[in-house]
Design a protein around this motif. Structure first.
Motif, PDB file in Angstrom:
ATOM      1  N   ASP A 562       0.842  -1.495   0.204  1.00  0.00           N
ATOM      2  CA  ASP A 562      -0.194   0.295  -0.157  1.00  0.00           C
ATOM      3  C   ASP A 562       0.980   1.192  -0.240  1.00  0.00           C
ATOM      4  N   PRO A 564       1.679   5.285   0.336  1.00  0.00           N
ATOM      5  CA  PRO A 564       0.676   6.354   0.875  1.00  0.00           C
ATOM      6  C   PRO A 564       1.875   7.201  -0.048  1.00  0.00           C
ATOM      7  N   PRO A 565       0.785   8.402  -0.578  1.00  0.00           N
ATOM      8  CA  PRO A 565       1.331   9.897  -1.365  1.00  0.00           C
ATOM      9  C   PRO A 565       1.972  10.237  -0.754  1.00  0.00           C
ATOM     10  N   PRO A 569       0.059  12.008   3.288  1.00  0.00           N
ATOM     11  CA  PRO A 569      -0.588  10.528   3.068  1.00  0.00           C
ATOM     12  C   PRO A 569      -1.986  10.822   4.035  1.00  0.00           C
ATOM     13  N   ASP A 572      -4.955  10.670   0.607  1.00  0.00           N
ATOM     14  CA  ASP A 572      -4.659   8.870  -0.516  1.00  0.00           C
ATOM     15  C   ASP A 572      -6.128   9.338  -0.880  1.00  0.00           C
TER      16      ASP A 572
END
Length: 582
Positions: A562, A564-565, A569, A572
């Motif tokens: 997963d 994360p941005p 985060p 997302d």
């Protein structure tokens, strides 16, 4: 001061890896939308499973195999009535005919290998929980020479887990009218249609004006020489077609429900355009639209007395609305008699009405729906010999529509309170199946013999449903299969207490604290024994050319990560579309 010894005398570690794939036996009743879904996902997700689906008909398809009456079609947009993982760009119409839906289900079953698990023409006659063995005992009646027994005699089977995937529209409700069995002409139910009967030049009586009756009448009205008597006792909203807003947004004519070959070809070639189309349908299905009473009156203007009776006094949604293409137009034709006087009795030659009028008939069509608020038509007995029929008295209830107290390791697909007034039913169906599979996997992995919903939680759920529906249009004074007692009770037993999206979130992760569990090791044993011998199947030696049984480094594979941005985060995109849940 010495340390405390927490060790359990006599504890023996299991000699298996933590994944816990002990043999487990699962039986499913029914091979319609629900059974086919389980026939895909259970083999996909559960290992070491002895799996079988019993289907009493001669093909898969469920209600779409059984219902073959003229005009039978989906009453919601077909592109919203399909599996999320197997979209069909080739539906011929906005409301797909039953034959296409049945063909779609059969092709899906073939495509994903479901048919190898299905035993056709095998009717389940009874199911009984054996608490000493912690298993379900089933009695099966084959309708032909069964390869399992090399005979057509009934036989016994058992299962660790039993799933009833019959759906709530599978047990036909025949009219309860004095003299019904005395009629000498042709009699058929919409779900037991005689395709060989010739309706030409016949006097045809149609009992009922629910979804099936609304679809049947326009087709029979066009039959050469046919004279229809429509016996109607209920008001009904015959709405503008579902999805009309979508069709207008896309520049389509809402009055033309057939898709052109060019449209279907474009969707097949351009997945993005097709996805946009499907997205608009799903968004539209989750909203409520204004219904025009004026439109119904205009379509019935030739016989305004029909509008006076048919247009409901109750709110839209109390009784399931139907798009009904051609129904109102058929009612005003000269060869159709719209009869609202109650049917007093049925004779050998026709119908006698309450005020003495007699209507002579050659054929009687029963569009009288299904026993949607009752238990299955075969006995199911839980703990202590309690029958499901008794448990469903005075009204049916099941935790989150799937689990019933005193019935261990038993689940119902599309059980009480599982349908929806608008939105995607198949999305709920898939999530119910996923929930059930999580329960099966927990039993298998963590060495539980049984899982059974607590009576307190059933009571909580039932109270929640009743309180929720008090504030909705579904409790308006109308006759509807949504309601208990055959459609006239004060409990809403057909619908989920909320929106489709509400249901999807509720079904997302089981609340294990709502269930009671029994260990296969018995009472008092160490409940952590399922942890096994400290190993994982992913790093055990494989078979044949496979070095490993799994992948010892699976956790660095992108599909499992997963990401994360960056920087924030909390932005997302996926979690903005749907909040995180455990």
């Amino acid at each position: 001061m010495g340390s405390t010894d927490f060790s359990t005398p006599g504890l023996r570690l299991k000699s298996t890896p933590i994944e816990g794939q002990r043999p487990i036996k699962v039986r499913v009743i029914g091979a319609g939308y629900s059974g086919i879904y389980l026939g895909i996902r259970i083999p996909q997700r559960i290992r070491n499973v002895n799996f079988r689906i019993y289907e009493k008909e001669e093909s898969v398809g469920g209600t779409w195999w059984v219902n073959r009456y003229p005009g039978c079609a989906c009453d919601v947009p077909a592109h919203s009535y399909q599996y999320t993982f197997n979209p069909n760009t080739n539906w011929s119409a906005f409301y797909a005919p039953a034959s296409e839906i049945c063909a779609y289900l059969h092709s899906t079953a073939e495509k994903y290998g479901v048919l190898r698990h299905v035993k056709l023409l095998h009717k389940v006659e009874s199911c009984r929980w054996d608490d000493s063995r912690k298993k379900w005992s089933l009695t099966i009646q084959p309708f032909w020479k069964c390869p399992l027994t090399d005979t057509n005699e009934r036989f016994e089977d058992d299962a660790d887990v039993l799933v009833a995937a019959r759906g709530n529209l599978s047990d036909p409700a025949w009219p309860d009218i004095p003299g019904f069995k005395s009629f000498k002409g042709e009699v058929m139910h919409s779900a037991r249609w005689n395709e060989s009967y010739d309706f030409r030049n016949k006097r045809i009586g149609v009992l009922g004006n629910g979804s099936s009756g609304i679809q049947i009448v326009p087709c029979l009205q066009k039959v050469e020489g046919a004279k229809l008597s429509c016996f109607v006792r209920n008001q009904a909203w015959v709405m503008s077609p579902f999805g009309e807003n979508v069709m207008r947004k896309l520049g389509m004519d809402p009055n033309i429900i057939d898709f052109s070959p060019e449209q279907r070809e474009e969707w097949a070639k351009n997945p993005k355009i097709y996805h946009k189309f499907r997205k608009l349908i799903e968004l539209d299905g989750g909203t409520i639209h204004e219904v025009s009473m004026r439109a119904m009156k205009e379509r019935l203007s030739k016989k305004p007395e029909i509008a006076d009776f048919l247009i409901p006094s109750f709110s839209v949604g109390c009784r399931r609305p139907s798009p009904g293409p051609g129904y109102l137009e058929a009612l005003v034709e000269d060869n159709v008699d719209f009869i609202t006087d109650p049917v007093e009795a049925i004779t050998s030659t026709g119908v006698t009405l309450k005020f003495g009028r007699k209507v002579e008939l050659d054929a009687l069509v029963c569009a009288t729906g299904f026993n949607a608020s009752s238990a299955p038509p075969f006995p199911i007995y839980g703990r202590g010999g309690l029958s499901l029929k008794s448990r469903f008295t005075p009204f049916p209830t099941a935790y989150l529509s799937m689990a019933v107290d005193s019935f261990p390791n038993f689940f119902i697909m599309l059980g009480p309170n599982s349908a929806i007034g608008s939105g995607s039913l198949t999305a709920i169906l898939e999530n119910e199946g996923d929930y059930i599979i999580k329960c099966i996997r927990k039993l298998q992995k963590e060495d539980y013999a049984t899982l059974c919903i607590k009576p307190e939680r059933i009571n909580d759920w039932t109270e929640f449903c009743h309180e929720y529906f008090k504030k909705t249009v579904y409790t308006d004074p109308c006759h509807s299969w949504y309601k208990s007692e055959g459609g006239s009770g004060d409990r809403i037993t057909g619908l989920w207490p909320g929106s489709t999206l509400h249901a999807l979130e509720a079904l997302r992760a089981p609340r294990w604290e709502d269930f009671d569990f029994e260990s296969i090791e018995g009472a008092g044993e160490n409940r952590m024994r399922w942890l096994g011998n400290g190993s994982s199947i992913t790093h055990m030696q494989g078979e044949g050319d496979n070095e490993w049984a799994g992948d010892p480094a699976w956790y660095i594979e992108p599909r499992f990560i997963d990401f994360p941005p960056l920087n924030q985060p909390e932005d997302d995109e996926t979690l903005r579309m749907r909040p995180f849940s455990h």
